[in-house]
Design a protein around this motif. Structure first.
Motif, PDB file in Angstrom:
ATOM      1  N   LEU A 100       0.862  -1.183   0.000  1.00 34.30           N
ATOM      2  CA  LEU A 100       0.000   0.000   0.000  1.00 34.30           C
ATOM      3  C   LEU A 100       0.893   1.226   0.000  1.00 34.30           C
ATOM      4  N   ASP A 101       0.707   2.096  -0.999  1.00 30.19           N
ATOM      5  CA  ASP A 101       1.490   3.322  -1.093  1.00 30.19           C
ATOM      6  C   ASP A 101       0.589   4.500  -0.768  1.00 30.19           C
ATOM      7  N   VAL A 102       0.860   5.175   0.345  1.00 33.42           N
ATOM      8  CA  VAL A 102       0.044   6.297   0.805  1.00 33.42           C
ATOM      9  C   VAL A 102       0.609   7.584   0.212  1.00 33.42           C
ATOM     10  N   GLY A 103      -0.268   8.337  -0.477  1.00 35.90           N
ATOM     11  CA  GLY A 103       0.191   9.524  -1.198  1.00 35.90           C
ATOM     12  C   GLY A 103       0.922   9.109  -2.457  1.00 35.90           C
ATOM     13  N   PRO A 125      -4.698  11.807  -2.274  1.00 42.18           N
ATOM     14  CA  PRO A 125      -5.707  12.839  -2.018  1.00 42.18           C
ATOM     15  C   PRO A 125      -5.936  13.787  -3.185  1.00 42.18           C
ATOM     16  N   GLY A 126      -4.988  13.907  -4.098  1.00 38.51           N
ATOM     17  CA  GLY A 126      -5.156  14.790  -5.241  1.00 38.51           C
ATOM     18  C   GLY A 126      -6.169  14.222  -6.228  1.00 38.51           C
ATOM     19  N   VAL A 127      -7.301  14.877  -6.368  1.00 39.08           N
ATOM     20  CA  VAL A 127      -8.412  14.338  -7.164  1.00 39.08           C
ATOM     21  C   VAL A 127      -7.985  14.089  -8.610  1.00 39.08           C
ATOM     22  N   GLY A 137      -4.981   2.222 -15.313  1.00 38.95           N
ATOM     23  CA  GLY A 137      -5.211   0.860 -14.856  1.00 38.95           C
ATOM     24  C   GLY A 137      -4.675   0.559 -13.476  1.00 38.95           C
ATOM     25  N   LEU A 138      -4.257   1.582 -12.737  1.00 38.36           N
ATOM     26  CA  LEU A 138      -3.701   1.374 -11.406  1.00 38.36           C
ATOM     27  C   LEU A 138      -4.814   1.376 -10.358  1.00 38.36           C
ATOM     28  N   ASP A 139      -4.603   0.615  -9.293  1.00 37.79           N
ATOM     29  CA  ASP A 139      -5.555   0.539  -8.189  1.00 37.79           C
ATOM     30  C   ASP A 139      -5.267   1.687  -7.228  1.00 37.79           C
ATOM     31  N   VAL A 140      -5.933   2.811  -7.427  1.00 43.57           N
ATOM     32  CA  VAL A 140      -5.697   4.002  -6.616  1.00 43.57           C
ATOM     33  C   VAL A 140      -7.008   4.434  -5.981  1.00 43.57           C
ATOM     34  N   ARG A 141      -7.005   4.520  -4.654  1.00 46.98           N
ATOM     35  CA  ARG A 141      -8.175   4.954  -3.901  1.00 46.98           C
ATOM     36  C   ARG A 141      -8.028   6.447  -3.609  1.00 46.98           C
ATOM     37  N   GLU A 142      -9.064   7.214  -3.885  1.00 46.93           N
ATOM     38  CA  GLU A 142      -9.000   8.667  -3.743  1.00 46.93           C
ATOM     39  C   GLU A 142      -9.267   9.084  -2.311  1.00 46.93           C
ATOM     40  N   GLY A 143      -8.410   9.952  -1.767  1.00 49.32           N
ATOM     41  CA  GLY A 143      -8.573  10.476  -0.422  1.00 49.32           C
ATOM     42  C   GLY A 143      -7.306  10.326   0.384  1.00 49.32           C
ATOM     43  N   THR A 144      -7.438  10.572   1.694  1.00 48.20           N
ATOM     44  CA  THR A 144      -6.337  10.375   2.620  1.00 48.20           C
ATOM     45  C   THR A 144      -6.414   8.963   3.193  1.00 48.20           C
TER      46      THR A 144
END
Length: 306
Positions: A100-103, A125-127, A137-144
């Protein structure tokens, strides 16, 4: 205030040691001030910028997103590749698993770690940047991390990374505590950030900041904290971790030439050219010494829970 410190400033308790202050002013520019804790040495902005200032920072700018996926693309991938040996130097060899990569920004580390066998998820967090990363195609969840931690359910990760993130957030301790709850047994947390105790920032502050009013190290206002190996290690221990190791490396001088020592920051006149030349000359001496002594101006720290 610009350059050298003046008088002590009362502030809220120190993030690391909970000391009540007052804290000593260290450096200021454009209305933003860095102070240092007398007890543990943590350097941080006081007062912190308001939410509007941070919301207008470059990582929320759609033009920055365009640059990340355009002219900066090669550089971000190169930086992500460089994290692999730095991570191993701090944590030792790791067996690929869930990461898991945060930011995660544009997802460069997600791509690099996936290529090396990890199954990687990102939080950003950057929308605009999160959307563009998903389109690749990357698994990126939006937010903090606080926003998405509850939505991760029972997912646990063998590696959680904060690449150049903790210095940007208001409460790094909270981020570390949230991450601890998402690590699998034996999992590793790793974070990178500038090293305020690196030889080059130490020398430039001591020799050049007073006479010139300039310092290459701070990124004001977006860096709320400036850690050293000692202060980030203390924060990790306070947050329930055992530090595995810290490795340092160099932030290229060209980075400062584009940012804190740029024409836009220092100006175009003769004095500005002399200031940049002085910093550049000191870099020629300090960088080789820093490499030999592991006193680079960038660091990676690795830790496990417990």
């Amino acid at each position: 205030m610009t350059g050298a410190p003046t008088s002590a400033v009362p502030a809220r308790p120190c993030l690391v040691c909970r000391g009540p202050g007052p804290f000593d002013p260290l450096y200021g520019r454009a209305g933003y001030t860095l102070v240092r804790c007398r007890v543990c040495g943590l350097v941080f902005q006081h007062p912190q910028p308001d939410e509007r200032t941070l919301a207008e920072a470059y990582y929320h700018d759609p033009r920055f997103t365009e640059a990340l996926f355009g002219p900066l693309r090669g550089w971000t991938l190169q930086q992500a590749e460089a994290k692999l040996p730095a991570l191993e130097a701090a944590a030792g060899p790791l067996v690929p698993g869930r990461a898991l990569d945060v930011g995660c920004s544009s997802g460069a580390w997600l791509e690099v770690s996936t290529a090396h066998g990890w199954r990687a998820t990102g939080v950003e967090p950057g929308v605009h940047t999160a959307r563009a990363a998903r389109e690749r195609g990357l698994d990126v969840r939006e937010g903090t991390l606080a926003d998405v931690a509850g939505r991760l359910g029972k997912e646990r990760f063998d590696l959680i990374t904060f690449w150049d993130v903790l210095e940007h957030v208001r409460d790094p301790g909270l981020e570390l505590e949230l991450a601890a709850g998402l690590l699998a047994p034996g999992g590793v947390l790793a974070a990178s950030m500038p090293n305020i105790e690196g030889l080059y920032p130490r020398l430039t502050y001591r020799l050049l900041t007073g006479p010139t009013g300039a310092w290459e190290h701070p990124e004001l206002p977006v860096h709320l904290y400036d850690f050293s190996p000692a202060t980030i290690s203390q924060l990790l221990v306070r947050s329930g971790y055992r530090v595995l190791g810290v490795s340092t490396s160099a932030i290229p001088f060209s980075f400062y030439r584009r940012t804190s020592l740029s024409d836009e920051m220092l100006g175009f006149g003769r004095r500005a050219r002399l200031v940049r030349a002085a910093f550049g000359a000191l870099a020629l001496v300090a960088y080789p010494l820093a490499r030999a002594r592991d006193r680079g101006n960038q660091m990676v720290v690795a830790a496990r829970v417990g």
